[in-house]
Design a protein around this motif. Sequence first.
Motif, PDB file in Angstrom:
ATOM      1  N   GLY A 326       3.859  -0.819   6.062  1.00  0.00           N
ATOM      2  CA  GLY A 326       4.259  -2.183   5.719  1.00  0.00           C
ATOM      3  C   GLY A 326       3.188  -3.219   5.932  1.00  0.00           C
ATOM      4  N   LEU A 327       1.916  -2.825   5.775  1.00  0.00           N
ATOM      5  CA  LEU A 327       0.820  -3.775   5.949  1.00  0.00           C
ATOM      6  C   LEU A 327       0.271  -4.241   4.599  1.00  0.00           C
ATOM      7  N   PRO A 328      -0.008  -5.539   4.459  1.00  0.00           N
ATOM      8  CA  PRO A 328      -0.809  -5.994   3.322  1.00  0.00           C
ATOM      9  C   PRO A 328      -2.206  -5.382   3.430  1.00  0.00           C
ATOM     10  N   VAL A 329      -2.924  -5.342   2.310  1.00  0.00           N
ATOM     11  CA  VAL A 329      -4.251  -4.723   2.272  1.00  0.00           C
ATOM     12  C   VAL A 329      -5.252  -5.689   1.664  1.00  0.00           C
ATOM     13  N   VAL A 330      -6.393  -5.828   2.329  1.00  0.00           N
ATOM     14  CA  VAL A 330      -7.542  -6.516   1.736  1.00  0.00           C
ATOM     15  C   VAL A 330      -8.655  -5.483   1.676  1.00  0.00           C
ATOM     16  N   ALA A 331      -9.094  -5.154   0.459  1.00  0.00           N
ATOM     17  CA  ALA A 331     -10.010  -4.030   0.264  1.00  0.00           C
ATOM     18  C   ALA A 331     -11.162  -4.407  -0.646  1.00  0.00           C
ATOM     19  N   ALA A 332     -12.271  -3.692  -0.477  1.00  0.00           N
ATOM     20  CA  ALA A 332     -13.412  -3.865  -1.369  1.00  0.00           C
ATOM     21  C   ALA A 332     -13.027  -3.425  -2.774  1.00  0.00           C
ATOM     22  N   ASP A 333     -13.482  -4.164  -3.752  1.00  0.00           N
ATOM     23  CA  ASP A 333     -13.209  -3.850  -5.154  1.00  0.00           C
ATOM     24  C   ASP A 333     -14.195  -2.776  -5.605  1.00  0.00           C
ATOM     25  N   ALA A 334     -13.950  -1.544  -5.164  1.00  0.00           N
ATOM     26  CA  ALA A 334     -14.898  -0.463  -5.421  1.00  0.00           C
ATOM     27  C   ALA A 334     -14.182   0.880  -5.456  1.00  0.00           C
ATOM     28  N   MET A 335     -14.697   1.787  -6.258  1.00  0.00           N
ATOM     29  CA  MET A 335     -14.230   3.147  -6.399  1.00  0.00           C
ATOM     30  C   MET A 335     -12.717   3.188  -6.571  1.00  0.00           C
ATOM     31  N   ALA A 336     -11.974   3.922  -5.734  1.00  0.00           N
ATOM     32  CA  ALA A 336     -10.538   4.111  -5.962  1.00  0.00           C
ATOM     33  C   ALA A 336      -9.662   3.078  -5.268  1.00  0.00           C
ATOM     34  N   LEU A 337     -10.245   2.200  -4.449  1.00  0.00           N
ATOM     35  CA  LEU A 337      -9.419   1.249  -3.699  1.00  0.00           C
ATOM     36  C   LEU A 337      -8.597   0.321  -4.595  1.00  0.00           C
ATOM     37  N   PRO A 338      -9.099  -0.107  -5.766  1.00  0.00           N
ATOM     38  CA  PRO A 338      -8.261  -0.948  -6.625  1.00  0.00           C
ATOM     39  C   PRO A 338      -6.936  -0.301  -7.042  1.00  0.00           C
ATOM     40  N   HIS A 339      -6.842   1.040  -6.994  1.00  0.00           N
ATOM     41  CA  HIS A 339      -5.586   1.708  -7.314  1.00  0.00           C
ATOM     42  C   HIS A 339      -4.512   1.403  -6.276  1.00  0.00           C
ATOM     43  N   LEU A 340      -4.928   0.952  -5.088  1.00  0.00           N
ATOM     44  CA  LEU A 340      -3.984   0.726  -3.996  1.00  0.00           C
ATOM     45  C   LEU A 340      -3.697  -0.756  -3.761  1.00  0.00           C
ATOM     46  N   VAL A 341      -4.242  -1.608  -4.594  1.00  0.00           N
ATOM     47  CA  VAL A 341      -4.046  -3.046  -4.405  1.00  0.00           C
ATOM     48  C   VAL A 341      -3.578  -3.677  -5.710  1.00  0.00           C
ATOM     49  N   GLU A 342      -2.455  -4.375  -5.649  1.00  0.00           N
ATOM     50  CA  GLU A 342      -2.001  -5.206  -6.757  1.00  0.00           C
ATOM     51  C   GLU A 342      -2.214  -6.653  -6.335  1.00  0.00           C
ATOM     52  N   GLU A 343      -3.168  -7.296  -6.955  1.00  0.00           N
ATOM     53  CA  GLU A 343      -3.625  -8.626  -6.553  1.00  0.00           C
ATOM     54  C   GLU A 343      -2.465  -9.608  -6.382  1.00  0.00           C
ATOM     55  N   HIS A 378       5.851  -4.980  -0.314  1.00  0.00           N
ATOM     56  CA  HIS A 378       5.395  -4.420  -1.585  1.00  0.00           C
ATOM     57  C   HIS A 378       4.433  -3.258  -1.351  1.00  0.00           C
ATOM     58  N   SER A 379       3.626  -3.330  -0.288  1.00  0.00           N
ATOM     59  CA  SER A 379       2.777  -2.192   0.062  1.00  0.00           C
ATOM     60  C   SER A 379       3.619  -0.955   0.310  1.00  0.00           C
ATOM     61  N   ARG A 380       4.702  -1.132   1.072  1.00  0.00           N
ATOM     62  CA  ARG A 380       5.592  -0.008   1.371  1.00  0.00           C
ATOM     63  C   ARG A 380       6.176   0.564   0.079  1.00  0.00           C
ATOM     64  N   SER A 381       6.565  -0.314  -0.825  1.00  0.00           N
ATOM     65  CA  SER A 381       7.118   0.134  -2.100  1.00  0.00           C
ATOM     66  C   SER A 381       6.083   0.924  -2.896  1.00  0.00           C
ATOM     67  N   MET A 382       4.837   0.453  -2.923  1.00  0.00           N
ATOM     68  CA  MET A 382       3.785   1.179  -3.631  1.00  0.00           C
ATOM     69  C   MET A 382       3.512   2.530  -2.991  1.00  0.00           C
ATOM     70  N   ALA A 383       3.539   2.584  -1.664  1.00  0.00           N
ATOM     71  CA  ALA A 383       3.276   3.839  -0.955  1.00  0.00           C
ATOM     72  C   ALA A 383       4.329   4.891  -1.281  1.00  0.00           C
ATOM     73  N   SER A 384       5.538   4.449  -1.616  1.00  0.00           N
ATOM     74  CA  SER A 384       6.605   5.399  -1.933  1.00  0.00           C
ATOM     75  C   SER A 384       6.278   6.217  -3.178  1.00  0.00           C
ATOM     76  N   GLY A 385       5.335   5.755  -3.974  1.00  0.00           N
ATOM     77  CA  GLY A 385       4.880   6.526  -5.128  1.00  0.00           C
ATOM     78  C   GLY A 385       3.894   7.612  -4.770  1.00  0.00           C
ATOM     79  N   HIS A 386       3.564   7.735  -3.484  1.00  0.00           N
ATOM     80  CA  HIS A 386       2.611   8.755  -3.011  1.00  0.00           C
ATOM     81  C   HIS A 386       3.263   9.649  -1.958  1.00  0.00           C
ATOM     82  N   ARG A 387       4.516   9.978  -2.149  1.00  0.00           N
ATOM     83  CA  ARG A 387       5.223  10.782  -1.150  1.00  0.00           C
ATOM     84  C   ARG A 387       4.546  12.132  -0.963  1.00  0.00           C
ATOM     85  N   LEU A 388       4.412  12.540   0.300  1.00  0.00           N
ATOM     86  CA  LEU A 388       3.812  13.832   0.598  1.00  0.00           C
ATOM     87  C   LEU A 388       4.604  14.963  -0.054  1.00  0.00           C
TER      88      LEU A 388
END
Length: 418
Positions: A326-343, A378-388
């Motif tokens: 349940g954490l917001p994310v601030v990430a570098a705009d590089a490689m695969a990290l943009p897949h995990l951030v919805e601006e 919203h982070s938690r909701s996005m993470a639910s799309g990556h269930r183990l």
Amino acid sequence: MNGAAYFTARLARGLAERGADVHVLCPSASGRPHVVERDGVVEHRLRSMPSLAHESVSLALPPGVRGHLNRLLDRLRPDAVHIQNHFLVGRMLANAAHTHGVPVVATNHFMPENLFDHMRIPEPLRPHMAGLAWWDLGRVLSRVEHVTTPTPAAAGLLVEQGFARPVEPVSCGIDLVRFRPVSEGGPGRGSGSETGSGQAEERRRIRARLGIPDRRTMLFVGRLDEEKRTDELIRAVALSHGSSGSSGSVSSSGAPGIQLLLAGHGAHRGRLAELARAEGVADRVVFLGFVAHEDLPDVYRCADVFTIAGIAELQSIATLEAMASGLPVVAADAMALPHLVEEGRNGYLYPPGDPAALAARVASVVSEEAVRARMGAHSRSMASGHRLEDSLKRFEQIYRDVSVGARTSGAQVGTGRG
């Protein structure tokens, strides 16, 4: 200790829990060869020696390995072999598996940038060495039956480097039960500001238990090595406080009272501590060191925002864990990290190498608890799309498909194993 290793461990345990007979082949951490069963997984530990490249890496010794692999494959007769790297053990195991008619699945977690600092490659030679590294990777992966990698961006990178075979993106997956947000119970139970108050109170309790100062907290979990660019996080803390360090830079980007929590260890820890002192924020940078397995979920829960500056992330399991927590994310705009951030929805991206932009994004996230809570949800909701569980199911199907393909091929040429 890295994302690939943690993924492998979770995959092995998860498959065993689902009824698979799982064996893991890897170097011994102590150097002594042995076999041990843990969590339903049989570990075959190869004789090894410490690596000069990194303190957490052990290198298997080649003498005797091929004979060991032949005996192991003869005895186990596995349906499939799944290699997690293309270096010594993975390469030798893939070759041995093909000799025994066992199909091979490969997951790529590798980028040359992950090795440059550890191998002490001079800057001028890095482009040439990167080209050789990609060529070698392609040569090994071209001989396996199925290739996966954690994200579409990582798959695209292989294509950009000239790999002509299909590459399937399969997320590393995340345990949504183990990694979850702070509870909404207690005195602040309810909605809106009441819920936020309850979550803030629980974060304070967790910080007290872990011995962390009770301040707004930006968190990074991972190795403190060059490619993680953790120095940008420290400079962002300094800029947030309008500190004047060795560079003399001053900013008023906001986020008063913010601190940086670093969970993990690595070769650059000493340099990072010195940078924090030079920037005048040594009291605002907390080094937790290695975090025990049972404490890691609470490390995420005690933070307000997760920050990551790396530019060589093929997915970032730590970011997924933070999102599930349940954490917001601030990430570098590089490689695969943009897949995990919805601006603007679960966080923000910032230009790599710009700590002032990072500080401003962090300030906009933590300035109001309601904003932080909305983005965290919203982070938690996005993470639910990556269930183990979904990742485990997909890999099981891949193993079935390559196994059936191998049996069919063997039957057609009259060399089936029965």
